[in-house]
Design an enzyme around this catalytic site. Structure first.
Site, PDB file in Angstrom:
ATOM      1  N   ASN A  95     -21.632 -24.760  14.946  1.00 44.56           N
ATOM      2  CA  ASN A  95     -20.061 -24.280  14.906  1.00 44.56           C
ATOM      3  C   ASN A  95     -19.679 -25.405  14.916  1.00 44.56           C
ATOM      4  O   ASN A  95     -19.604 -26.765  15.076  1.00 44.56           O
ATOM      5  CB  ASN A  95     -19.967 -24.414  16.707  1.00 44.56           C
ATOM      6  CG  ASN A  95     -18.261 -24.178  17.190  1.00 44.56           C
ATOM      7  OD1 ASN A  95     -17.508 -24.986  16.157  1.00 44.56           O
ATOM      8  ND2 ASN A  95     -17.620 -23.295  17.576  1.00 44.56           N
ATOM      9  N   HIS A 135     -14.894 -28.908  16.068  1.00 48.01           N
ATOM     10  CA  HIS A 135     -14.645 -30.307  16.610  1.00 48.01           C
ATOM     11  C   HIS A 135     -14.601 -30.673  15.362  1.00 48.01           C
ATOM     12  O   HIS A 135     -13.807 -32.494  15.359  1.00 48.01           O
ATOM     13  CB  HIS A 135     -15.934 -30.643  17.581  1.00 48.01           C
ATOM     14  CG  HIS A 135     -15.970 -29.930  18.789  1.00 48.01           C
ATOM     15  ND1 HIS A 135     -14.432 -29.573  19.344  1.00 48.01           N
ATOM     16  CD2 HIS A 135     -16.628 -29.228  19.167  1.00 48.01           C
ATOM     17  CE1 HIS A 135     -14.665 -28.815  20.214  1.00 48.01           C
ATOM     18  NE2 HIS A 135     -16.166 -28.977  20.219  1.00 48.01           N
ATOM     19  N   HIS A 151     -13.560 -20.913  15.826  1.00 48.24           N
ATOM     20  CA  HIS A 151     -13.501 -20.057  16.393  1.00 48.24           C
ATOM     21  C   HIS A 151     -11.554 -20.739  16.065  1.00 48.24           C
ATOM     22  O   HIS A 151     -11.368 -21.431  16.327  1.00 48.24           O
ATOM     23  CB  HIS A 151     -13.663 -20.735  17.613  1.00 48.24           C
ATOM     24  CG  HIS A 151     -12.775 -20.012  18.702  1.00 48.24           C
ATOM     25  ND1 HIS A 151     -13.167 -20.275  20.169  1.00 48.24           N
ATOM     26  CD2 HIS A 151     -11.770 -19.095  19.128  1.00 48.24           C
ATOM     27  CE1 HIS A 151     -12.492 -18.927  20.674  1.00 48.24           C
ATOM     28  NE2 HIS A 151     -11.671 -18.551  20.427  1.00 48.24           N
ATOM     29  N   ARG A 192      -8.496 -20.231  17.347  1.00 54.53           N
ATOM     30  CA  ARG A 192      -7.586 -19.721  18.385  1.00 54.53           C
ATOM     31  C   ARG A 192      -6.518 -19.874  18.024  1.00 54.53           C
ATOM     32  O   ARG A 192      -6.123 -20.140  17.641  1.00 54.53           O
ATOM     33  CB  ARG A 192      -7.769 -21.639  19.186  1.00 54.53           C
ATOM     34  CG  ARG A 192      -8.734 -21.549  20.173  1.00 54.53           C
ATOM     35  CD  ARG A 192      -9.126 -22.708  20.848  1.00 54.53           C
ATOM     36  NE  ARG A 192     -10.293 -22.947  21.330  1.00 54.53           N
ATOM     37  CZ  ARG A 192     -10.623 -21.629  22.959  1.00 54.53           C
ATOM     38  NH1 ARG A 192      -9.337 -21.694  23.598  1.00 54.53           N
ATOM     39  NH2 ARG A 192     -11.584 -21.860  23.550  1.00 54.53           N
ATOM     40  N   ARG A 229      -6.271 -24.707  17.386  1.00 51.61           N
ATOM     41  CA  ARG A 229      -5.830 -26.230  18.376  1.00 51.61           C
ATOM     42  C   ARG A 229      -7.264 -27.447  17.609  1.00 51.61           C
ATOM     43  O   ARG A 229      -7.770 -28.448  17.436  1.00 51.61           O
ATOM     44  CB  ARG A 229      -6.640 -26.887  19.502  1.00 51.61           C
ATOM     45  CG  ARG A 229      -8.066 -26.283  19.888  1.00 51.61           C
ATOM     46  CD  ARG A 229      -8.290 -26.330  21.542  1.00 51.61           C
ATOM     47  NE  ARG A 229      -8.179 -25.569  22.315  1.00 51.61           N
ATOM     48  CZ  ARG A 229      -8.252 -25.312  23.143  1.00 51.61           C
ATOM     49  NH1 ARG A 229      -9.466 -25.784  23.656  1.00 51.61           N
ATOM     50  NH2 ARG A 229      -7.729 -24.409  24.111  1.00 51.61           N
ATOM     51  N   GLU A 286     -15.407 -16.385  15.546  1.00 50.89           N
ATOM     52  CA  GLU A 286     -15.398 -16.258  16.490  1.00 50.89           C
ATOM     53  C   GLU A 286     -13.805 -16.201  17.429  1.00 50.89           C
ATOM     54  O   GLU A 286     -12.810 -16.954  16.931  1.00 50.89           O
ATOM     55  CB  GLU A 286     -15.431 -17.086  17.687  1.00 50.89           C
ATOM     56  CG  GLU A 286     -16.766 -17.793  17.483  1.00 50.89           C
ATOM     57  CD  GLU A 286     -17.502 -19.011  18.600  1.00 50.89           C
ATOM     58  OE1 GLU A 286     -15.881 -19.396  18.906  1.00 50.89           O
ATOM     59  OE2 GLU A 286     -18.269 -18.926  18.524  1.00 50.89           O
ATOM     60  N   THR A 345     -14.525 -22.517  25.471  1.00 48.41           N
ATOM     61  CA  THR A 345     -14.685 -20.314  26.021  1.00 48.41           C
ATOM     62  C   THR A 345     -15.881 -20.471  26.941  1.00 48.41           C
ATOM     63  O   THR A 345     -16.948 -21.776  27.393  1.00 48.41           O
ATOM     64  CB  THR A 345     -15.445 -19.565  24.899  1.00 48.41           C
ATOM     65  OG1 THR A 345     -14.816 -20.047  23.900  1.00 48.41           O
ATOM     66  CG2 THR A 345     -14.854 -18.616  25.237  1.00 48.41           C
ATOM     67  N   GLU A 374     -24.141 -11.461  21.659  1.00 48.82           N
ATOM     68  CA  GLU A 374     -24.179 -13.000  21.989  1.00 48.82           C
ATOM     69  C   GLU A 374     -24.601 -13.516  23.818  1.00 48.82           C
ATOM     70  O   GLU A 374     -23.615 -13.676  24.684  1.00 48.82           O
ATOM     71  CB  GLU A 374     -23.614 -14.469  21.322  1.00 48.82           C
ATOM     72  CG  GLU A 374     -23.269 -15.526  21.877  1.00 48.82           C
ATOM     73  CD  GLU A 374     -22.800 -15.842  20.926  1.00 48.82           C
ATOM     74  OE1 GLU A 374     -21.981 -15.701  19.691  1.00 48.82           O
ATOM     75  OE2 GLU A 374     -22.769 -17.237  21.365  1.00 48.82           O
ATOM     76  N   HIS A 417     -23.518 -21.807  23.814  1.00 46.65           N
ATOM     77  CA  HIS A 417     -22.865 -22.286  24.286  1.00 46.65           C
ATOM     78  C   HIS A 417     -23.513 -23.374  25.522  1.00 46.65           C
ATOM     79  O   HIS A 417     -24.602 -23.092  25.809  1.00 46.65           O
ATOM     80  CB  HIS A 417     -22.116 -21.514  25.491  1.00 46.65           C
ATOM     81  CG  HIS A 417     -20.393 -22.171  25.436  1.00 46.65           C
ATOM     82  ND1 HIS A 417     -20.205 -22.946  26.518  1.00 46.65           N
ATOM     83  CD2 HIS A 417     -19.098 -21.784  24.682  1.00 46.65           C
ATOM     84  CE1 HIS A 417     -19.355 -23.299  26.492  1.00 46.65           C
ATOM     85  NE2 HIS A 417     -18.671 -22.423  25.696  1.00 46.65           N
TER      86      HIS A 417
HETATM   87  N1  PXP Z   1     -21.096 -19.271  20.864  1.00 51.42           N
HETATM   88  C1  PXP Z   1     -19.161 -19.116  21.038  1.00 51.42           C
HETATM   89  C2  PXP Z   1     -19.224 -17.483  21.522  1.00 51.42           C
HETATM   90  C3  PXP Z   1     -18.802 -19.927  21.631  1.00 51.42           C
HETATM   91  O1  PXP Z   1     -17.293 -19.549  21.681  1.00 51.42           O
HETATM   92  C4  PXP Z   1     -19.466 -21.304  21.184  1.00 51.42           C
HETATM   93  C5  PXP Z   1     -18.509 -22.532  21.456  1.00 51.42           C
HETATM   94  O2  PXP Z   1     -16.963 -22.348  20.708  1.00 51.42           O
HETATM   95  C6  PXP Z   1     -20.321 -21.756  20.624  1.00 51.42           C
HETATM   96  C7  PXP Z   1     -21.276 -21.148  20.243  1.00 51.42           C
HETATM   97  C8  PXP Z   1     -21.191 -23.483  20.789  1.00 51.42           C
HETATM   98  O3  PXP Z   1     -20.623 -23.657  21.829  1.00 51.42           O
HETATM   99  P1  PXP Z   1     -20.994 -25.232  22.180  1.00 51.42           P
HETATM  100  O4  PXP Z   1     -19.554 -26.257  21.583  1.00 51.42           O
HETATM  101  O5  PXP Z   1     -21.450 -25.463  23.574  1.00 51.42           O
HETATM  102  O6  PXP Z   1     -22.507 -25.898  21.780  1.00 51.42           O
END
Ligand code: PXP
Length: 239
Positions: free
Chosen positions: A7, A10, A43, A45, A49, A70, A101, A152, A192
């Protein structure tokens, strides 16, 4: 082998803090690709952001890795997803004030109906649909009944519990849901709060096909890369 989705939200968060182009999420995607991961996760949003619409278009035309988009199930996001056609769509709940999330989808009658309608559209476009669900067996059963291609499981509570000690109960919940998902022939992903430590117990789950990790990778990369970034400047100063 389990597919790693990275992901890169960030990276965009950092870019957006200053405006401009740096750090470019597309460059991050290239590093994800050359590092051997299997998927880009982002993601989009409602408040934009982190990833922006143009980032999504850039990632999809770059095309070296599949993109797992996402999104919340809003009319705006549905239009964007169907128009842009990512390789996978993951439906997540979204609240404006949350930092990330915070939970899985709550599949009440109304949302289940909307997911069914959207699934018809994604099926026509041949885009697999994934639901982000808490490891709650009743919710997982409802999710499987919707006929989606992937579930997921939300590993946030497991990861939080792991901070104190490896947590058998949270792992048990993930395992029970995983086995049920396997019995329904649906692909299993998790994500997550995962990192190099709490990932290890999950590797024994036989049908785990994909993990999606963002924060811990981007956070760690700061410390792995900080020294080199400083040395680059020092090298210029020493000339
Ligand atoms: N999977 C989903 C569905 C998420 O919403 C997120 C966070 O955006 C992640 C995975 C990745 O989570 P993390 O950034 O905590 O590794």
């Amino acid at each position: 082998m389990i597919v790693l989705g990275v992901n890169i939200d960030h990276v965009a968060t950092l870019r957006n803090a200053r405006g401009g182009r740096n750090p470019d999420p597309l460059l991050a995607a290239d590093i994800v690709f050359t590092s051997g991961a299997g998927q880009i996760v982002c993601h989009l949003r409602e408040d934009r952001r982190h990833i922006l619409d143009q980032d999504l278009r850039n990632l999809l035309s770059w095309g070296k890795l599949p993109v797992n988009l996402e999104m919340a199930l809003t009319p705006e996001m549905q239009d964007i997803a169907i128009t842009n056609r990512p390789q996978l769509i993951t439906l997540v709940p979204e609240r404006r004030l949350e930092r990330t999330t915070e939970g899985g989808l709550s599949l009440d009658h109304d949302l289940a109906g909307k997911i069914r309608d959207f699934h018809q559209l994604t099926s026509e476009k041949k885009i697999p649909l994934s639901l982000f669900l808490d490891p709650d067996i009743e919710m997982v059963k409802k999710g499987c009944d919707l006929g989606v291609e992937q579930i997921e499981l939300h590993t946030g509570p497991y990861a939080n519990a792991f901070l104190k000690k490896p947590d058998a109960l949270e792992l048990e919940r993930l395992l029970e849901c995983s086995l049920y998902i396997a019995s329904r022939g649906i692909r299993l992903a998790m994500g997550h709060g995962l990192d190099t430590e709490n990932l290890l117990p999950l590797l024994s789950i036989p049908n785990l096909a994909e993990v999606n990790i963002g924060h811990s990778i981007i956070a760690r990369s700061v410390f792995i890369g900080l020294s080199s970034a400083i040395s680059e400047i020092q090298e210029k100063l020493s000339r």
